[in-house]
Design a protein around this motif. Structure first.
Motif, PDB file in Angstrom:
ATOM      1  N   MET A 176       0.826  -1.212   0.000  1.00  0.00           N
ATOM      2  CA  MET A 176       0.000   0.000   0.000  1.00  0.00           C
ATOM      3  C   MET A 176       0.860   1.261   0.000  1.00  0.00           C
ATOM      4  SD  MET A 176      -3.145   0.395  -0.287  1.00  0.00           S
ATOM      5  CE  MET A 176      -3.862   1.960  -0.682  1.00  0.00           C
ATOM      6  N   GLU A 177       1.907   1.190   0.830  1.00  0.00           N
ATOM      7  CA  GLU A 177       2.820   2.340   0.910  1.00  0.00           C
ATOM      8  C   GLU A 177       3.505   2.575  -0.424  1.00  0.00           C
ATOM      9  OE1 GLU A 177       5.817   2.577   4.058  1.00  0.00           O
ATOM     10  OE2 GLU A 177       4.155   2.228   5.452  1.00  0.00           O
ATOM     11  N   ILE A 178       3.858   1.443  -1.052  1.00  0.00           N
ATOM     12  CA  ILE A 178       4.551   1.553  -2.351  1.00  0.00           C
ATOM     13  C   ILE A 178       3.628   2.242  -3.353  1.00  0.00           C
ATOM     14  CG2 ILE A 178       5.570   0.267  -4.269  1.00  0.00           C
ATOM     15  CD1 ILE A 178       6.282  -1.924  -2.220  1.00  0.00           C
ATOM     16  N   LEU A 179       2.363   1.832  -3.333  1.00  0.00           N
ATOM     17  CA  LEU A 179       1.383   2.417  -4.266  1.00  0.00           C
ATOM     18  C   LEU A 179       1.251   3.916  -4.028  1.00  0.00           C
ATOM     19  CD1 LEU A 179      -0.565   1.363  -6.463  1.00  0.00           C
ATOM     20  CD2 LEU A 179      -2.361   1.469  -4.737  1.00  0.00           C
ATOM     21  N   GLN A 180       1.160   4.272  -2.752  1.00  0.00           N
ATOM     22  CA  GLN A 180       1.043   5.688  -2.409  1.00  0.00           C
ATOM     23  C   GLN A 180       2.279   6.463  -2.865  1.00  0.00           C
ATOM     24  OE1 GLN A 180      -1.839   6.807  -1.185  1.00  0.00           O
ATOM     25  NE2 GLN A 180      -1.011   8.844  -1.568  1.00  0.00           N
ATOM     26  N   TRP A 181       3.442   5.807  -2.698  1.00  0.00           N
ATOM     27  CA  TRP A 181       4.703   6.447  -3.118  1.00  0.00           C
ATOM     28  C   TRP A 181       4.680   6.699  -4.634  1.00  0.00           C
ATOM     29  CZ3 TRP A 181       8.830   5.740  -6.383  1.00  0.00           C
ATOM     30  CH2 TRP A 181       9.969   6.549  -6.142  1.00  0.00           C
ATOM     31  N   ILE A 182       4.171   5.669  -5.376  1.00  0.00           N
ATOM     32  CA  ILE A 182       4.112   5.808  -6.841  1.00  0.00           C
ATOM     33  C   ILE A 182       3.182   6.963  -7.219  1.00  0.00           C
ATOM     34  CG2 ILE A 182       3.306   4.682  -8.975  1.00  0.00           C
ATOM     35  CD1 ILE A 182       4.338   2.052  -7.823  1.00  0.00           C
ATOM     36  N   ILE A 183       2.018   7.001  -6.558  1.00  0.00           N
ATOM     37  CA  ILE A 183       1.050   8.070  -6.861  1.00  0.00           C
ATOM     38  C   ILE A 183       1.656   9.435  -6.543  1.00  0.00           C
ATOM     39  CG2 ILE A 183      -1.181   9.075  -6.181  1.00  0.00           C
ATOM     40  CD1 ILE A 183      -2.168   6.180  -5.765  1.00  0.00           C
ATOM     41  N   ASP A 184       2.322   9.541  -5.404  1.00  0.00           N
ATOM     42  CA  ASP A 184       2.843  10.840  -4.981  1.00  0.00           C
ATOM     43  C   ASP A 184       4.036  11.305  -5.799  1.00  0.00           C
ATOM     44  OD1 ASP A 184       0.924  10.906  -3.113  1.00  0.00           O
ATOM     45  OD2 ASP A 184       2.201  10.340  -1.417  1.00  0.00           O
ATOM     46  N   ASN A 185       4.901  10.368  -6.158  1.00  0.00           N
ATOM     47  CA  ASN A 185       6.169  10.782  -6.754  1.00  0.00           C
ATOM     48  C   ASN A 185       6.257  10.589  -8.257  1.00  0.00           C
ATOM     49  OD1 ASN A 185       7.955  11.514  -4.358  1.00  0.00           O
ATOM     50  ND2 ASN A 185       7.013   9.578  -3.752  1.00  0.00           N
ATOM     51  N   ILE A 186       5.541   9.619  -8.780  1.00  0.00           N
ATOM     52  CA  ILE A 186       5.683   9.348 -10.215  1.00  0.00           C
ATOM     53  C   ILE A 186       4.478   9.869 -10.994  1.00  0.00           C
ATOM     54  CG2 ILE A 186       6.017   7.566 -11.982  1.00  0.00           C
ATOM     55  CD1 ILE A 186       7.537   5.959  -9.904  1.00  0.00           C
TER      56      ILE A 186
END
Lengths: 130, 436
Positions: B1-11
């Protein structure tokens, strides 16, 4: 259909041209042979004009591929803007529509590319590059 | 979930990535092989980054230009803007941070256009990629200005843009039919209001002055078949921009430019900045071409397949071959008209410097429209009025563009200007009811 029907009345003749007289296919085919001889015996602008005539005759009896070949050769012989370019866009578009009806992706792309090539060519011709 | 959020926020917040994904979708819909999916996506992303670089060069030059203008003529309360739809697109996609929305809206316009062409009597599919990018830019910018964000922004902008893409070719079709003597192809170039204005003027000259000799076609004239000085349109832009920069720098004087120019002579600096403007335009357009190279053919193929009986609305050179002389006459007289228009815009408070590139294509096509209605007289008189028209409309829009945050710049293609007015009209109507 045009928007707001602007100029509908006065444009009617262009929108719905007089019904074409029924063509005698045999006569057109005979004429094609005649024009082919003219193409072979002329050079330069005269040859290009003869090829345009040939293209029109083929198009009249729905031989689209032959018409395209004639106009393409005409454009090769005489690089100036005119009949050959305008007719080629229309004929490529006709082929594109046939390809779309047949759901043939490769052919749709091929003829769209051809139309785009004609647009680029007409830009270049006007700028004196072609 | 954190990874997904990271992708949404940064990529996924990166416009280049979103634009790449839109291209990827277009290529995947065409069932392209994996290597083409990767190369097409990367090239599209590269295109966006090249465009940003060009836009930033152009903007640096324009900031200098605007500052010099204010120092030279600030006492008149007049400001100056350069008409360049390319520049507007560049600034909107990068500095205003609307790149992702514009790219998604471009795809949205294609979809709305297909739906309208399929289910309404307006069977037109708009195929000119660059023009659609400009329209998508203005739709997003003004919808955003009206307060929309996120999904509603993209949906509303796509609907308006798609409606313009379907209706503008329909608007021009009566005259296009006359020019091409057939109903097979349509015109897809967002300068339609200018062309129809030219046709209207030509109708007026025909009624007032009558038919007869004066109404002979431009094509009976003996003119050179090409405009060799237009061989390089960037050269033409340079020829216009250099004198403007030099004159303004001359009036502003050396002190005004000191902060910018440093040790360089202020007139030499002005000359170099004019060149920088062209450099920016050159790079920006190279970026636009890269950006659209994969996107547009993908959507063109899909739309022509889904609406096989639609007329393709093509870029304006499609008409050039019908009346090459009219193109040359239209260009010359539109240029004269736009110089008159420039003076008028000065009195309106915003001096608009004409965009040479659009003069060539829009002016040429306007010449064909004028000629189709009233021969060479229509092309000449219509052309002059067209030149004035395409300067006044962008001048009227420029205060709103400045308010949104555009630096010393206005639109060229008049349909995109009308799009801006359309959104502003809706905003004021909603304002009356206290909604917006």
């Amino acid at each position: 259909m045009g928007l707001f029907g602007f100029g509908k009345k006065k444009d009617k003749p262009a929108a719905a041209p007089e019904p074409e007289p029924v063509l005698d296919r045999e006569a057109v085919l005979a004429k094609i042979e005649e024009v082919k001889a003219k193409v072979a015996s002329t050079e330069g602008v005269a040859k290009s004009n003869a090829l345009n005539e040939l293209g029109k005759l083929h198009a009249d009896i729905d031989q689209i591929d032959e018409a395209i070949a004639a106009y393409e050769e005409s454009l090769e012989v005489n690089h100036t803007m005119g009949k050959a370019s305008t007719q080629l866009v229309k004929l490529y578009n006709k082929k594109r529509a046939q390809a779309a009806e047949a759901k043939d992706d490769a052919q749709i792309k091929y003829y769209l590319d051809k139309v785009n090539e004609m647009l680029a060519l007409s830009k270049d011709q006007l700028r004196g590059r072609a | 979930m954190e990874i997904l959020q990271w992708i949404i926020d940064n990529i996924l917040t990166q416009a280049a990535v979103i634009i790449g994904l839109v291209a990827l979708l277009g290529l995947a819909l065409q069932k392209k092989p994996v290597n083409e999916l990767i190369s097409g996506t990367l090239k599209t992303m590269l295109g966006f980054l090249v465009l940003s670089a060009g836009s930033s060069v152009m903007q640096t030059s324009l900031t200098y230009f605007g500052d010099m203008f204010n120092q030279a003529f600030g006492f008149t309360n007049m400001s100056a803007v350069v008409a360049s739809i390319e520049g507007i697109n560049g600034q909107a996609m990068t500095d205003l941070g609307l790149g992702s929305e514009i790219a998604i809206c471009l795809a949205g316009i294609f979809i709305v256009n297909i739906i309208l062409a399929r289910f309404t009597p307006f069977k037109y599919v708009f195929l000119t990629g660059q023009a659609l990018l400009w329209e998508s830019t203005l739709c997003i910018v003004f919808a955003y200005f009206c307060g929309l964000t996120g999904v509603p922004l993209i949906i509303i902008a796509s609907i308006v843009g798609g409606a313009f893409a379907t209706l503008m070719p329909a608007f021009a079709q009566p005259v296009v039919r006359k020019i091409t003597e057939s109903d097979d192809i349509a015109l897809g170039h967002f300068c339609t209001f200018g062309y129809m204005f030219t046709a209207l003027i030509a109708t007026g000259t025909k009624k007032l002055l009558g038919g007869g000799k004066a109404a002979h076609s431009t094509e009976d004239l003996e003119l050179p078949q090409s405009l060799s000085f237009m061989q390089d349109s960037y050269l033409a832009v340079m020829v216009v921009m250099i004198p403007f920069y030099l004159i303004i720098a001359g009036f502003a004087g050396p002190e005004a430019a000191a902060d910018y120019a440093g040790d360089v002579n202020y007139m030499v600096y002005a000359f170099l900045q004019a060149m920088q403007f062209v450099v920016g335009l050159y790079v920006l357009l190279a970026g636009v071409r890269l950006l659209l190279a994969e996107l547009v053919p993908a959507f063109q193929g899909i739309s022509m397949k889904l609406v096989p009986n639609a007329r393709p609305a093509l870029d304006c050179p499609v008409l050039f071959t019908y009346a090459p002389n009219a193109v040359i006459i239209g260009f010359i007289f539109t240029t004269i008209g736009s110089l008159i228009g420039m003076v008028i815009t000065g009195f309106m408070g915003t001096l608009v410097i004409p965009g040479v590139m659009s003069n060539f294509f829009a002016g040429g096509t306007a010449g064909i429209f004028g000629n189709a209605i009233d021969g060479r007289r229509g092309a000449i008189i219509g052309g002059i009025f067209h030149g004035i028209f395409i300067m006044i409309l962008p001048a009227l829009l420029s205060p709103m563009l400045a308010q949104i945050g555009f630096v010393n710049m206005t639109c060229t293609d008049v349909d995109t200007v009308v799009t801006g007015f359309f959104f502003m009209a809706i905003k004021s109507i909603l304002g009356v009811f206290g909604i917006a």
